[in-house]
Design a protein around this motif. Structure first.
Motif, PDB file in Angstrom:
ATOM      1  N   UNK A 124       0.855  -1.185   0.000  1.00 39.95           N
ATOM      2  CA  UNK A 124       0.000   0.000   0.000  1.00 39.95           C
ATOM      3  C   UNK A 124       0.888   1.230   0.000  1.00 39.95           C
ATOM      4  N   UNK A 125       0.444   2.241  -0.688  1.00 40.33           N
ATOM      5  CA  UNK A 125       1.162   3.507  -0.733  1.00 40.33           C
ATOM      6  C   UNK A 125       0.230   4.594  -0.227  1.00 40.33           C
ATOM      7  N   UNK A 126       0.606   5.213   0.884  1.00 40.80           N
ATOM      8  CA  UNK A 126      -0.133   6.364   1.393  1.00 40.80           C
ATOM      9  C   UNK A 126       0.472   7.578   0.702  1.00 40.80           C
ATOM     10  N   UNK A 127      -0.216   8.063  -0.310  1.00 41.69           N
ATOM     11  CA  UNK A 127       0.360   9.095  -1.174  1.00 41.69           C
ATOM     12  C   UNK A 127       0.519  10.432  -0.462  1.00 41.69           C
TER      13      UNK A 127
ATOM     14  N   UNK B 195       9.514   5.248  11.391  1.00 39.38           N
ATOM     15  CA  UNK B 195      10.164   4.517  12.485  1.00 39.38           C
ATOM     16  C   UNK B 195       9.234   4.330  13.678  1.00 39.38           C
ATOM     17  N   UNK B 196       8.413   5.332  13.977  1.00 33.61           N
ATOM     18  CA  UNK B 196       7.464   5.205  15.091  1.00 33.61           C
ATOM     19  C   UNK B 196       6.433   4.133  14.770  1.00 33.61           C
ATOM     20  N   UNK B 197       5.927   4.118  13.530  1.00 33.38           N
ATOM     21  CA  UNK B 197       4.969   3.078  13.138  1.00 33.38           C
ATOM     22  C   UNK B 197       5.621   1.699  13.262  1.00 33.38           C
ATOM     23  N   UNK B 198       6.844   1.590  12.791  1.00 34.26           N
ATOM     24  CA  UNK B 198       7.563   0.315  12.890  1.00 34.26           C
ATOM     25  C   UNK B 198       7.688  -0.108  14.357  1.00 34.26           C
TER      26      UNK B 198
ATOM     27  N   UNK C 209      -2.738  -6.832   8.664  1.00 29.31           N
ATOM     28  CA  UNK C 209      -2.969  -5.518   8.062  1.00 29.31           C
ATOM     29  C   UNK C 209      -3.918  -4.684   8.927  1.00 29.31           C
ATOM     30  N   UNK C 210      -4.944  -5.299   9.477  1.00 32.95           N
ATOM     31  CA  UNK C 210      -5.863  -4.574  10.369  1.00 32.95           C
ATOM     32  C   UNK C 210      -5.130  -4.063  11.608  1.00 32.95           C
ATOM     33  N   UNK C 211      -4.232  -4.872  12.145  1.00 33.64           N
ATOM     34  CA  UNK C 211      -3.457  -4.438  13.317  1.00 33.64           C
ATOM     35  C   UNK C 211      -2.537  -3.272  12.967  1.00 33.64           C
TER      36      UNK C 211
ATOM     37  N   UNK D 275      -2.660   0.447  14.508  1.00 39.97           N
ATOM     38  CA  UNK D 275      -1.478   1.060  15.123  1.00 39.97           C
ATOM     39  C   UNK D 275      -1.221   2.445  14.523  1.00 39.97           C
ATOM     40  N   UNK D 276      -1.410   2.584  13.216  1.00 36.82           N
ATOM     41  CA  UNK D 276      -1.238   3.892  12.574  1.00 36.82           C
ATOM     42  C   UNK D 276      -2.306   4.861  13.072  1.00 36.82           C
ATOM     43  N   UNK D 277      -3.538   4.395  13.138  1.00 36.00           N
ATOM     44  CA  UNK D 277      -4.646   5.238  13.593  1.00 36.00           C
ATOM     45  C   UNK D 277      -4.448   5.704  15.034  1.00 36.00           C
ATOM     46  N   UNK D 278      -3.960   4.793  15.895  1.00 35.28           N
ATOM     47  CA  UNK D 278      -3.810   5.095  17.315  1.00 35.28           C
ATOM     48  C   UNK D 278      -2.466   5.724  17.662  1.00 35.28           C
TER      49      UNK D 278
END
Length: 181
Positions: A46-49, A69-72, A113-115, A119-122
């Protein structure tokens, strides 16, 4: 062989080639069955443009790297267990935006992918000063380590600086990193 046999063979070959299932302004979905090993595997990209990371200057580039890095880091909690089950995820910055890669056995890839999306949302509520400082220090060490890297790496990086526009020198990114709070 009859014309009907040739049509059937052509249809089978066509089904084995990658083909676009969905093509819209927001999504392009390709499908190719595994005809060689017949493994239930998936590769999701997925690419978040956003072009902000490259057009807004070295600070924006550093912020994009920090975000990635934070998402990772947030996903490390569950991605290790997923890797033991044959699923893998990775994040990165590109000229077009932020990339998310999920690969492995397709049965639970949707769950992973849902997790990741959760994680990105939160992430804003999970981001602490301690986590930010740790990630900032990690990036500083990566940038500093590059300064003493092998000469061929510097040559390749210099070529990238000449060929990719805009791309910001590592010392500019390091200076921006030190200013970010």
């Amino acid at each position: 062989a009859t014309d009907n046999d040739n049509d059937t063979d052509a249809e089978e070959v066509k089904l084995l080639l990658p083909h676009c299932v969905v093509d819209s302004d927001t999504l392009r979905l390709w499908y190719k069955p595994d005809d060689q090993f017949e493994m239930p595997k998936v590769n999701f990209m997925a690419l978040l443009r956003t072009n902000t990371a490259y057009t807004e200057g070295p600070t924006a580039s550093v912020l994009a790297s920090l975000w990635s890095e934070v998402v990772h880091e947030q996903c490390n909690v569950f991605s290790y267990a997923a890797s033991m089950a044959g699923l893998h995820c990775d994040f990165g910055n590109t000229r077009a935006g932020m990339e998310i890669h999920v690969s492995g056995y397709n049965e639970k890839a949707g769950v992973l992918l849902q997790r990741i999306v959760a994680a990105i949302r939160d992430m804003p509520s999970q981001l602490t000063e301690e986590l930010f400082v740790r990630i900032q220090d990690k990036l500083e060490k990566q940038f500093t380590a590059f300064m003493v890297a092998q000469p061929y790496q510097h040559a390749m990086y210099a070529a990238d600086l000449c060929l990719e526009h805009p791309k910001y020198p590592i010392h500019d990114r390091l200076a921006s990193l030190m200013e970010v709070t």
